[in-house]
Scaffold this motif. Sequence first.
Motif, mmCIF file in Angstrom:
data_model
loop_
_atom_site.group_PDB
_atom_site.id
_atom_site.type_symbol
_atom_site.label_atom_id
_atom_site.label_comp_id
_atom_site.label_asym_id
_atom_site.label_seq_id
_atom_site.Cartn_x
_atom_site.Cartn_y
_atom_site.Cartn_z
ATOM 1 N N PRO A 176 0.816 -1.213 0.000
ATOM 2 C CA PRO A 176 0.000 0.000 0.000
ATOM 3 C C PRO A 176 0.850 1.264 0.000
ATOM 4 O O PRO A 176 1.967 1.297 0.532
ATOM 5 C CB PRO A 176 -0.794 -0.106 1.310
ATOM 6 N N GLY A 177 0.279 2.292 -0.618
ATOM 7 C CA GLY A 177 0.819 3.625 -0.431
ATOM 8 C C GLY A 177 0.371 4.139 0.920
ATOM 9 O O GLY A 177 0.094 3.372 1.843
ATOM 10 N N THR A 178 0.295 5.443 1.051
ATOM 11 C CA THR A 178 -0.163 6.015 2.314
ATOM 12 C C THR A 178 -1.684 5.880 2.387
ATOM 13 O O THR A 178 -2.402 6.377 1.528
ATOM 14 C CB THR A 178 0.252 7.485 2.425
ATOM 15 N N ILE A 179 -2.154 5.192 3.410
ATOM 16 C CA ILE A 179 -3.565 4.848 3.557
ATOM 17 C C ILE A 179 -4.123 5.542 4.798
ATOM 18 O O ILE A 179 -3.444 5.627 5.829
ATOM 19 C CB ILE A 179 -3.735 3.317 3.691
ATOM 20 N N THR A 180 -5.352 6.003 4.717
ATOM 21 C CA THR A 180 -5.951 6.772 5.807
ATOM 22 C C THR A 180 -6.443 5.865 6.929
ATOM 23 O O THR A 180 -7.631 5.842 7.277
ATOM 24 C CB THR A 180 -7.116 7.640 5.300
ATOM 25 N N THR A 181 -5.510 5.129 7.518
ATOM 26 C CA THR A 181 -5.817 4.335 8.706
ATOM 27 C C THR A 181 -5.810 5.241 9.932
ATOM 28 O O THR A 181 -5.360 6.388 9.887
ATOM 29 C CB THR A 181 -4.771 3.231 8.895
ATOM 30 N N GLU A 211 -7.728 4.455 0.742
ATOM 31 C CA GLU A 211 -8.646 4.048 1.810
ATOM 32 C C GLU A 211 -8.373 2.583 2.178
ATOM 33 O O GLU A 211 -8.019 1.778 1.313
ATOM 34 C CB GLU A 211 -10.097 4.195 1.354
ATOM 35 N N PRO A 212 -8.567 2.220 3.453
ATOM 36 C CA PRO A 212 -8.356 0.826 3.851
ATOM 37 C C PRO A 212 -9.134 -0.172 3.002
ATOM 38 O O PRO A 212 -8.628 -1.251 2.678
ATOM 39 C CB PRO A 212 -8.820 0.811 5.313
ATOM 40 N N ALA A 213 -10.351 0.181 2.616
ATOM 41 C CA ALA A 213 -11.164 -0.737 1.817
ATOM 42 C C ALA A 213 -10.542 -1.016 0.455
ATOM 43 O O ALA A 213 -10.741 -2.099 -0.111
ATOM 44 C CB ALA A 213 -12.576 -0.172 1.638
ATOM 45 N N GLU A 214 -9.788 -0.051 -0.083
ATOM 46 C CA GLU A 214 -9.149 -0.266 -1.384
ATOM 47 C C GLU A 214 -8.031 -1.299 -1.270
ATOM 48 O O GLU A 214 -7.806 -2.090 -2.196
ATOM 49 C CB GLU A 214 -8.622 1.065 -1.925
ATOM 50 N N VAL A 215 -7.331 -1.305 -0.158
ATOM 51 C CA VAL A 215 -6.301 -2.319 0.066
ATOM 52 C C VAL A 215 -6.950 -3.671 0.336
ATOM 53 O O VAL A 215 -6.489 -4.709 -0.154
ATOM 54 C CB VAL A 215 -5.384 -1.921 1.235
ATOM 55 N N ALA A 216 -8.037 -3.660 1.084
ATOM 56 C CA ALA A 216 -8.742 -4.905 1.390
ATOM 57 C C ALA A 216 -9.181 -5.619 0.117
ATOM 58 O O ALA A 216 -9.111 -6.856 0.026
ATOM 59 C CB ALA A 216 -9.947 -4.622 2.281
ATOM 60 N N SER A 217 -9.622 -4.868 -0.876
ATOM 61 C CA SER A 217 -10.058 -5.483 -2.132
ATOM 62 C C SER A 217 -8.905 -6.194 -2.831
ATOM 63 O O SER A 217 -9.080 -7.277 -3.398
ATOM 64 C CB SER A 217 -10.660 -4.423 -3.059
ATOM 65 N N ALA A 218 -7.718 -5.598 -2.793
ATOM 66 C CA ALA A 218 -6.546 -6.228 -3.398
ATOM 67 C C ALA A 218 -6.151 -7.490 -2.633
ATOM 68 O O ALA A 218 -5.771 -8.504 -3.226
ATOM 69 C CB ALA A 218 -5.387 -5.246 -3.443
ATOM 70 N N ILE A 219 -6.241 -7.420 -1.312
ATOM 71 C CA ILE A 219 -5.931 -8.596 -0.491
ATOM 72 C C ILE A 219 -6.895 -9.736 -0.805
ATOM 73 O O ILE A 219 -6.491 -10.898 -0.963
ATOM 74 C CB ILE A 219 -5.996 -8.232 1.006
ATOM 75 N N ALA A 220 -8.173 -9.409 -0.898
ATOM 76 C CA ALA A 220 -9.178 -10.437 -1.190
ATOM 77 C C ALA A 220 -8.919 -11.093 -2.541
ATOM 78 O O ALA A 220 -9.081 -12.310 -2.692
ATOM 79 C CB ALA A 220 -10.573 -9.823 -1.152
ATOM 80 N N PHE A 221 -8.514 -10.295 -3.523
ATOM 81 C CA PHE A 221 -8.185 -10.873 -4.831
ATOM 82 C C PHE A 221 -7.033 -11.852 -4.720
ATOM 83 O O PHE A 221 -7.118 -12.996 -5.190
ATOM 84 C CB PHE A 221 -7.840 -9.766 -5.822
ATOM 85 N N LEU A 222 -5.931 -11.445 -4.099
ATOM 86 C CA LEU A 222 -4.766 -12.314 -3.996
ATOM 87 C C LEU A 222 -5.070 -13.577 -3.184
ATOM 88 O O LEU A 222 -4.507 -14.643 -3.448
ATOM 89 C CB LEU A 222 -3.598 -11.561 -3.371
#
Length: 244
Positions: A176-181, A211-222
Amino acid sequence: MITGAAYGIGRATAALFAREGARLTVTDIQGEPLLAFADELRETGVDVETVIGDVSREDDARRMITAATERFGRLDVLVANAGIIPLGDVQEMTAAAWDDVMAIDGRGMFLSCKFGIEAMLATGGGSIVCLSSISGVAGQKRQAAYGPAKFVATGLAKHLAIEWADRGIRVNAVAPGTITTERVNQMRDEPGGAEYLAAVEAQHPMGRMGEPAEVASAIAFLASDDASFITGAVLPVDGGYLAQ
């Protein structure tokens, strides 16, 4: 199983997996927010196991995996997410701070993967996603400890992918880049944090943080069968940061 699931990317990933029908084991060192989050998931009908513990402690890391396999009979997916983000250059960082981030982000990820792979071997395979960072692929200012720790995540994904590909275990990473966690937002109140975040945000070609959800989508794909021929990859989720 998702480590570091009480907040941020881990929480968003657990919520997405829950919507996809997963049976979840969520872990975190922060017990109260983890248990509250698990209760929220259960109210939607999700089957959830919780483990409070420190991924950098061998007994805790093993206990997390054991809890998942005892509750659900197997471990299909591990998201090794738990980590801390100290902010500082090499002059500002202390040896103790270096040890802390290497223990959690480095040793903790190693232990999670070690025991996760042990469980997956017993049931024919699985998928692991390690949380790396743009700092685990390229250099960044004021990441003198965090960046090298995230190179551990990148290296683990590549090496473990090769070690276990023929045993049905895929290992990938997201960067991830800088994410608004919550943690990143806290940086605004730290010395130099607001200026640092403004500069980093400007370095992302899309002109914003993720956004955290954008990273979550990539994780779910992998993690999914849609990525069945992908292993050893490091997928940037960074608004174009690493393409520069």
